[in-house]
Design an enzyme around this catalytic site. Structure first.
Site, PDB file in Angstrom:
ATOM      1  N   LYS A  64       0.863  -1.184   0.000  1.00 41.38           N
ATOM      2  CA  LYS A  64       0.000   0.000   0.000  1.00 41.38           C
ATOM      3  C   LYS A  64       0.898   1.232   0.000  1.00 41.38           C
ATOM      4  O   LYS A  64       1.985   1.197   0.576  1.00 41.38           O
ATOM      5  CB  LYS A  64      -0.836  -0.063   1.284  1.00 41.38           C
ATOM      6  CG  LYS A  64      -1.789   1.080   1.504  1.00 41.38           C
ATOM      7  CD  LYS A  64      -3.072   0.873   0.763  1.00 41.38           C
ATOM      8  CE  LYS A  64      -3.814   2.197   0.607  1.00 41.38           C
ATOM      9  NZ  LYS A  64      -4.504   2.320  -0.666  1.00 41.38           N
ATOM     10  N   LEU A  92      -5.757   7.291  -0.290  1.00 40.05           N
ATOM     11  CA  LEU A  92      -4.475   6.932   0.324  1.00 40.05           C
ATOM     12  C   LEU A  92      -4.553   6.656   1.824  1.00 40.05           C
ATOM     13  O   LEU A  92      -3.721   7.150   2.597  1.00 40.05           O
ATOM     14  CB  LEU A  92      -3.432   8.038   0.055  1.00 40.05           C
ATOM     15  CG  LEU A  92      -2.976   8.209  -1.393  1.00 40.05           C
ATOM     16  CD1 LEU A  92      -2.057   9.420  -1.519  1.00 40.05           C
ATOM     17  CD2 LEU A  92      -2.265   6.955  -1.902  1.00 40.05           C
ATOM     18  N   CYS A 147      -1.414   9.104  -7.884  1.00 40.54           N
ATOM     19  CA  CYS A 147      -2.762   8.837  -7.387  1.00 40.54           C
ATOM     20  C   CYS A 147      -3.686   9.946  -7.884  1.00 40.54           C
ATOM     21  O   CYS A 147      -3.409  11.128  -7.682  1.00 40.54           O
ATOM     22  CB  CYS A 147      -2.773   8.788  -5.861  1.00 40.54           C
ATOM     23  SG  CYS A 147      -4.409   8.461  -5.222  1.00 40.54           S
ATOM     24  N   LYS A 182       6.090   5.332 -10.384  1.00 38.33           N
ATOM     25  CA  LYS A 182       4.792   4.935 -10.927  1.00 38.33           C
ATOM     26  C   LYS A 182       4.059   6.139 -11.483  1.00 38.33           C
ATOM     27  O   LYS A 182       3.758   7.087 -10.756  1.00 38.33           O
ATOM     28  CB  LYS A 182       3.949   4.276  -9.826  1.00 38.33           C
ATOM     29  CG  LYS A 182       2.595   3.791 -10.337  1.00 38.33           C
ATOM     30  CD  LYS A 182       1.910   2.911  -9.323  1.00 38.33           C
ATOM     31  CE  LYS A 182       0.569   2.419  -9.810  1.00 38.33           C
ATOM     32  NZ  LYS A 182      -0.143   1.676  -8.767  1.00 38.33           N
ATOM     33  N   ILE A 208       0.399   1.773 -15.643  1.00 36.28           N
ATOM     34  CA  ILE A 208      -0.142   3.065 -15.270  1.00 36.28           C
ATOM     35  C   ILE A 208      -0.896   2.987 -13.934  1.00 36.28           C
ATOM     36  O   ILE A 208      -1.331   1.914 -13.531  1.00 36.28           O
ATOM     37  CB  ILE A 208      -1.137   3.597 -16.348  1.00 36.28           C
ATOM     38  CG1 ILE A 208      -2.249   2.584 -16.589  1.00 36.28           C
ATOM     39  CG2 ILE A 208      -0.411   3.909 -17.623  1.00 36.28           C
ATOM     40  CD1 ILE A 208      -3.347   3.011 -17.544  1.00 36.28           C
ATOM     41  N   THR A 210      -4.336   4.671 -12.012  1.00 33.53           N
ATOM     42  CA  THR A 210      -5.719   4.727 -12.510  1.00 33.53           C
ATOM     43  C   THR A 210      -6.015   6.017 -13.284  1.00 33.53           C
ATOM     44  O   THR A 210      -5.313   7.006 -13.158  1.00 33.53           O
ATOM     45  CB  THR A 210      -6.694   4.643 -11.324  1.00 33.53           C
ATOM     46  OG1 THR A 210      -6.319   5.636 -10.372  1.00 33.53           O
ATOM     47  CG2 THR A 210      -6.638   3.276 -10.677  1.00 33.53           C
ATOM     48  N   GLY A 260      -2.536  -2.207 -15.331  1.00 33.28           N
ATOM     49  CA  GLY A 260      -3.774  -1.634 -15.824  1.00 33.28           C
ATOM     50  C   GLY A 260      -4.622  -2.675 -16.525  1.00 33.28           C
ATOM     51  O   GLY A 260      -4.373  -3.004 -17.677  1.00 33.28           O
TER      52      GLY A 260
HETATM   53  C1  LIG Z   1      -8.761  -0.140  -4.398  1.00 31.44           C
HETATM   54  C2  LIG Z   1      -7.529   0.372  -5.050  1.00 31.44           C
HETATM   55  C3  LIG Z   1      -6.560   1.018  -4.308  1.00 31.44           C
HETATM   56  C4  LIG Z   1      -5.404   1.495  -4.879  1.00 31.44           C
HETATM   57  N1  LIG Z   1      -4.459   2.101  -4.131  1.00 31.44           N
HETATM   58  C5  LIG Z   1      -3.274   2.488  -4.683  1.00 31.44           C
HETATM   59  C6  LIG Z   1      -2.215   3.019  -3.884  1.00 31.44           C
HETATM   60  O1  LIG Z   1      -2.330   3.145  -2.690  1.00 31.44           O
HETATM   61  N2  LIG Z   1      -1.075   3.371  -4.517  1.00 31.44           N
HETATM   62  C7  LIG Z   1      -0.891   3.226  -5.851  1.00 31.44           C
HETATM   63  O2  LIG Z   1       0.187   3.534  -6.360  1.00 31.44           O
HETATM   64  N3  LIG Z   1      -1.867   2.716  -6.635  1.00 31.44           N
HETATM   65  C8  LIG Z   1      -3.047   2.348  -6.080  1.00 31.44           C
HETATM   66  N4  LIG Z   1      -4.034   1.809  -6.868  1.00 31.44           N
HETATM   67  C9  LIG Z   1      -3.797   1.653  -8.318  1.00 31.44           C
HETATM   68  C10 LIG Z   1      -3.319   0.241  -8.652  1.00 31.44           C
HETATM   69  O3  LIG Z   1      -2.103  -0.043  -8.039  1.00 31.44           O
HETATM   70  C11 LIG Z   1      -3.185   0.078 -10.167  1.00 31.44           C
HETATM   71  O4  LIG Z   1      -2.236   0.988 -10.659  1.00 31.44           O
HETATM   72  C12 LIG Z   1      -4.493   0.318 -10.885  1.00 31.44           C
HETATM   73  O5  LIG Z   1      -5.574  -0.200 -10.153  1.00 31.44           O
HETATM   74  C13 LIG Z   1      -4.520  -0.295 -12.288  1.00 31.44           C
HETATM   75  O6  LIG Z   1      -4.340  -1.681 -12.244  1.00 31.44           O
HETATM   76  P1  LIG Z   1      -5.583  -2.731 -12.272  1.00 31.44           P
HETATM   77  O7  LIG Z   1      -6.412  -2.392 -13.445  1.00 31.44           O
HETATM   78  O8  LIG Z   1      -4.904  -4.068 -12.355  1.00 31.44           O
HETATM   79  O9  LIG Z   1      -6.295  -2.552 -10.990  1.00 31.44           O
HETATM   80  C14 LIG Z   1      -5.205   1.337  -6.272  1.00 31.44           C
HETATM   81  C15 LIG Z   1      -6.184   0.683  -7.046  1.00 31.44           C
HETATM   82  C16 LIG Z   1      -7.335   0.202  -6.454  1.00 31.44           C
HETATM   83  C17 LIG Z   1      -8.359  -0.473  -7.316  1.00 31.44           C
END
Ligand SMILES: Cc1cc2nc3c(=O)[nH]c(=O)nc-3n(C[C@H](O)[C@H](O)[C@H](O)COP(=O)(O)O)c2cc1C
Ligand SMILES: Cc1cc2nc3c(=O)[nH]c(=O)nc-3n(C[C@H](O)[C@H](O)[C@H](O)COP(=O)(O)OP(=O)(O)OC[C@H]3O[C@@H](n4cnc5c(N)ncnc54)[C@H](O)[C@@H]3O)c2cc1C
Ligand SMILES: Cc1cc2nc3c(=O)[nH]c(=O)nc-3n(C[C@H](O)[C@H](O)[C@H](O)COP(=O)(O)OP(=O)(O)OC[C@H]3O[C@@H](n4cnc5c(N)ncnc54)[C@H](O)[C@@H]3O)c2cc1C
Ligand SMILES: Cc1cc2nc3c(=O)[nH]c(=O)nc-3n(C[C@H](O)[C@H](O)[C@H](O)COP(=O)(O)O)c2cc1C
Ligand code: FES
Ligand code: FES
Lengths: 321, 263, 321, 263
Positions: A64, A92, A147, A182, A208, A210, A260
């Site tokens: 996290k 966060l 973020c 990132k 990437i 989100t 992603g």
């Molecule tokens: C519930 C949730 C919490 C996330 N928290 C963080 C975070 O704390 N730090 C971060 O760099 N990315 C965070 N992300 C982004 C993910 O690490 C990732 O980059 C993004 O979800 C895209 O990948 P995915 O489509 O496989 O989920 C979070 C994503 C989700 C869905």
């Protein structure tokens, strides 16, 4: 005891002719047993959760994103599903670096690399956090400068190449472990940011995070997330992530880690061919359950076997001209 | 799709000065022990167990303790709330001679399980524990369903004077209960687990929840056990492997709070 | 002949109490009979196609983006479907403004407004094109400064607030018809661009154009689109479009036209509540067929009726605090 | 999903110096008259009618006239191509005494329709028109299938000396054909439409295609009639309402090209 005959060990021809494909991938000093890494923010706020993801087969774990102080995050709703992906505005939440180092200590002997994700508002905060992470034995740090919904943190520090460069340089000067950066896709030119990070000696680019999105409930006529906007993840964003990885890997020489929308082994292969050396998986932990890593790893193995590819690493960047 | 669907409050019934039951239309099939994420637009989204189950109508029963429950308390017929879920596993309810032990609002989520047991022609013994007489609710509802209801109050204002777990200990000595189902303060449930012996034991846990779909990790206990998706009901065998049980939970930031400090 | 009794005209109570909801929406001097507009690039390269979309119920039509000279666009494949949307890299094919004005002339008496979409590389080109469009009786022009895959055109001119402002100002000074500016979501801050356009006297903002994406074929290990990257449209991008419209409409006072992933009446309502005064529909012409406009209009009518909303326009911006 | 699926060339057969047939595995059910978008990776993606249909194997037959067809021409067994589709409507084939008129490569897409007619125990009369003897193909294939095959060449090098449409005109005068199916140069088909009278008439059109899924508008004729999705087969009634038919098509930029100028 009768001597073991060759055919006993390799009961069929098929087995003899097709050794298990090699799923290893190399990220600088780190070698991952397979390319699937748990993405930051998913099942990684405490040692137990990360342990479960390791057991489920992840090749590495990103924690996290951790800041200096505890942060409760945004009020609920913090998550909402849409037809093709999730929107989240966790904000966060994290217990702060001091508390979190206790979790890290429990993972000291983890069988796969633990990558510490950190966020801060300036180079000093990032450096302090990185130093803490390093002291508690993470294998690398990942700078979350992307973020999409945290004021003063996240994207706001990661959209400007100069600020990004300062942060990256500060951290690479502070710690000896690899530094991953990132990036956010919510920018006009992600390649410029990747280059800024690479020039400041980042060891890998992670792309990437989100995309900024919103979902409105028609009955109550308001955005569903308490924070109104949130980060869009899941299958919907894969074509955008693949494009970012393709573009970045054409322009920087450090490894790129693709994230992603990855949900299947085929998705992983697409990112690798686009130029990723490894991938991260987030939303699919929801879509396919916590055992997703072993499922995806199996799918990759099957594909490589069927396509007579001996080493996964041979596919990295295969889609480039 | 895990997005809130809007329904409106059908009826509101005050159970005690601080506890209220809201009913609303929702056709989802529910296993007793499952919960919804209840969205109070503009306020919060919080987990709430299902306290009443019919085919088309469901209910939640909650104590007013903060912003969100306060807002819920003030809703009136026709007001809109959002539902996600039902989530979680629900009770397995394997035993034949079950003892239910409810501490405080725990009675809310045990009630549908007790009613189900009665409908299956087994008899439930229920300990309803509360701080004081005025905090008790569902006594009549459960008696009417045919359960044997025993009341305990910490101050002795009604029924057995003492904790629900104390009465449970007594009962377990004399009678042949083969199953225990409990929801209440975690230290109480931990005490009960110690008494459970070889019996079927199921307890409902509460943890701070955000996603409720097993993704964010906020509600995890032990080795990544997700209360929202793998729970909230856990059997005794699992609970014995979870060091956190009865000892600490985590707040919204993920920081640990020991139950001895917790309100 | 017997006099018609009231009950003959309105056979049930229900009909009397619930008049048909009013779907009209106003965009400056233009009033649309319903808020659904055909998006640029879909069934709008010739008068016949646009006529079919009018017949199918569109409230207005945006033409294919037209440049000064004929342009064949990119080689095929120019389109590929992904699980949640389409990627296209048409490359702005168009017959050039001279040829295209013949098509416009055939639509002179069209029963709904025709909005001429134009692209160019500088303020002069845009102004010249706008003048041609105006002379051939379009009701408004839409500046496409947001195509994600056309070199020198599209996004490249629409990412910089200053260039965008110059283009917009040049066109608004040249023509008397309303000028709409269509923005790209592939930018760090779409609101700044919207403000730049509004300050340069644009009459409406159109958001969003497609997102830059890529899809790779694993078997042949290369990007599928001939242009490699393409524009991502369809259901996947709706949360991003809704967020853009919400943010923009909070910061500019001119109308916003929402585009991106609209497939159902509910999607239209979500965009309206986010602040759109009208919407455009592209990919859904494929997903639901050319009759999509009448289907969506019916769905909107049904929703308004069920929810006792007399005027669609009452919902515009309803999700704002 | 409308994305290319990769298959490999199974066999390649040269029909004439410039025409080739490639077979490949594809289990899609096909109505004669439908087409694929054929992706030649790194080169182009082009529409190609299906020229042979079995359950698991399909084929395309094409003339080498430019980059993409040249690249296709040079493919060998095992080479990869991508398929999208099948697209389009296919022939309705309602008539009982059908006359098929193929101009040039039109024979490619008519062949499966003719074979289907024969399998249905009706007899097809087929006019195979070509510029010269060496350009003819599928004569044997269609005769073997039981069709009555008549050849015309513009230069008289084989069969009837003249255009396919001239022979058709003659045949229609004397025999009782109740249906005409044609694929070939559009002006020829327009001429044939004029002869068709009350007969069933179906013609296959070719237009520059990009999306092939009815979205981009590139292939539209008349009032937004999409050749890729509403066609490529149109009946006489529809064709009579389409002023473009036989007069002009559009190039990749959407500009009009009159058939009298076209190559
Ligand atoms: C519930 C949730 C919490 C996330 N928290 C963080 C975070 O704390 N730090 C971060 O760099 N990315 C965070 N992300 C982004 C993910 O690490 C990732 O980059 C993004 O979800 C895209 O990948 P995915 O489509 O496989 O989920 C979070 C994503 C989700 C869905
Ligand atoms: C699975 C489950 C089922 C529950 N069922 C019931 C029920 O049937 N009846 C009932 O009265 N209560 C139930 N709760 C507890 C209920 O969710 C909290 O009382 C409620 O969230 C308090 O919100 P508040 O804003 O009123 O209080 P606050 O002032 O915000 O907080 C008071 C307490 O509630 C907890 N809380 C706040 N938000 C959440 C959250 N998102 N998730 C979990 N805990 C939270 C806090 O940790 C704190 O301890 C359940 C909890 C869980 C996890
Ligand atoms: C529904 C349909 C079915 C067809 N079936 C056959 C067939 O069975 N056999 C056969 O030989 N040909 C067929 N064609 C024509 C074939 O698609 C073209 O010959 C081919 O695209 C030429 O490509 P090229 O690169 O070799 O030639 P180029 O040099 O690129 O062009 C030569 C000609 O082909 C046309 N063409 C090029 N690209 C396309 C395109 N994307 N869509 C349509 N036309 C194009 C051009 O307009 C030009 O007139 C069919 C066309 C359509 C629309
Ligand atoms: C095939 C195709 C062609 C397009 N061509 C154009 C164009 O020429 N000009 C333009 O401004 N937008 C063009 N677009 C973008 C659409 O107008 C629209 O902004 C986008 O597709 C998002 O809407 P949708 O999800 O409803 O398709 C095109 C989109 C598609 C799918
Ligand atoms: S609340 Fe997110 S995993 Fe349980
Ligand atoms: S080729 Fe796009 S509509 Fe026919």
């Amino acid at each position: 005891m009768a001597p073991i005959k060759h055919t006993d060990l390799y009961p069929t021809n098929q087995y003899r002719l097709r050794p298990m494909p090699d799923l290893k991938t190399i990220l600088g000093p780190l070698t991952l047993k397979n390319p699937t890494i748990l993405a930051s923010g998913i099942m990684d706020e405490d040692a137990g959760s990360m342990h479960r993801m390791i057991t489920s087969g992840a090749g590495a774990i990103v924690t996290k994103s951790i800041g200096l102080d505890p942060r409760p995050g945004y009020p609920n709703p913090t998550i909402v599903e849409t037809p093709c992906g999730l929107l989240n505005a966790m904000g966060l939440p994290n217990p702060g670096i001091t508390d979190f180092t206790h979790e890290l200590d429990l993972l000291r002997n983890a069988p796969v690399p633990i990558i510490g994700s950190i966020y801060g508002k300036d180079p000093e905060e990032f450096s302090t956090l990185a130093r803490h992470m390093e002291r508690h034995h993470v294998a690398a740090v990942e700078l979350n400068v992307s973020c999409p919904h945290a004021k003063h943190y996240g994207m706001e520090v990661g959209m400007d190449p100069q600020i990004l460069s300062n942060i990256t340089a500060a951290v690479t000067h502070t710690v000896h472990i690899p530094v991953y950066v990132k990036l956010s896709p919510n920018v006009t030119d992600i390649v410029i940011l990747a280059q800024a990070a690479a020039d400041a000696h980042a060891d890998a680019i992670v792309a990437i995070n989100t995309l900024k999105g919103m979902s409105i409930d028609l009955d109550v006529r308001r955005p569903i997330l308490a924070n109104r906007t949130g980060g869009y993840s899941g299958p919907a964003i894969k074509p955008i992530g693949v494009r970012c990885v393709y573009d970045i890997s054409q322009h920087v020489s450090i490894p790129v880690i693709g994230v992603g929308g990855i949900t299947t082994g085929a998705d992983v292969l697409e990112y690798l061919m686009a130029g990723a050396s490894a991938v991260q998986i987030g939303t699919a932990v929801y879509l396919r359950g916590p055992t997703v890593f072993s499922h995806i790893t199996q799918e990759i193995t099957d594909w490589l076997t069927t396509h007579h590819v001996a080493r996964l690493s041979d596919l990295i960047g295969a889609a480039h001209p | 799709m895990n997005a809130p669907r809007i329904t409106t409050v059908h009826t509101g019934k005050q159970e005690t000065p601080t506890v209220k039951t809201l009913t609303f239309k929702d056709p989802s099939p529910i296993v007793p022990g499952q919960f919804y994420m209840i969205w109070i637009p503009g306020v919060d989204e919080i987990p709430m167990s299902v306290s009443y189950i019919s085919e088309s109508i469901k209910a939640i029963t909650f104590r007013r303790i903060g912003d969100a429950t306060e807002a819920l308390f003030n809703l009136r017929k026709g007001d809109a709330i959002g539902l996600r879920g039902p989530y979680g596993n629900g009770f397995a309810l394997k035993g034949r001679r079950p003892l239910f032990i409810a501490g405080g609002t725990g009675a809310a989520m045990l009630a549908p399980a007790i009613e189900l047991i009665q409908r299956k022609k087994r008899t439930a013994t229920v300990i309803l524990g509360a701080k004081t007489k005025g905090d008790l609710f569902f006594e009549r509802r459960l008696s009417r369903a045919g359960a044997r209801v025993l009341v305990t109050t910490d101050d002795g204002s009604k029924g057995y004077h003492g904790f629900a777990s104390d009465l449970a200990k007594d009962l377990l000595k004399n009678a042949s209960y083969d199953a225990m189902y409990t929801c209440g303060p975690e230290p109480m449930m931990k005490t009960l687990l110690a008494f459970s012996g070889q019996r079927v034991f199921e307890a409902s846990l509460e943890r701070y929840m955000k996603c409720a779909i097993g993704l964010c990790g906020q509600c995890c206990i032990g080795e990544g056990v997700r209360v929202c998706a793998d729970g909230p009901i856990f059997n005794g065998k699992t609970l014995k492997t979870i060091p956190d049980f009865g000892r600490f939970k985590r707040d919204a930031s993920g920081g640990k709070i020991s139950f001895s400090q917790a309100p």
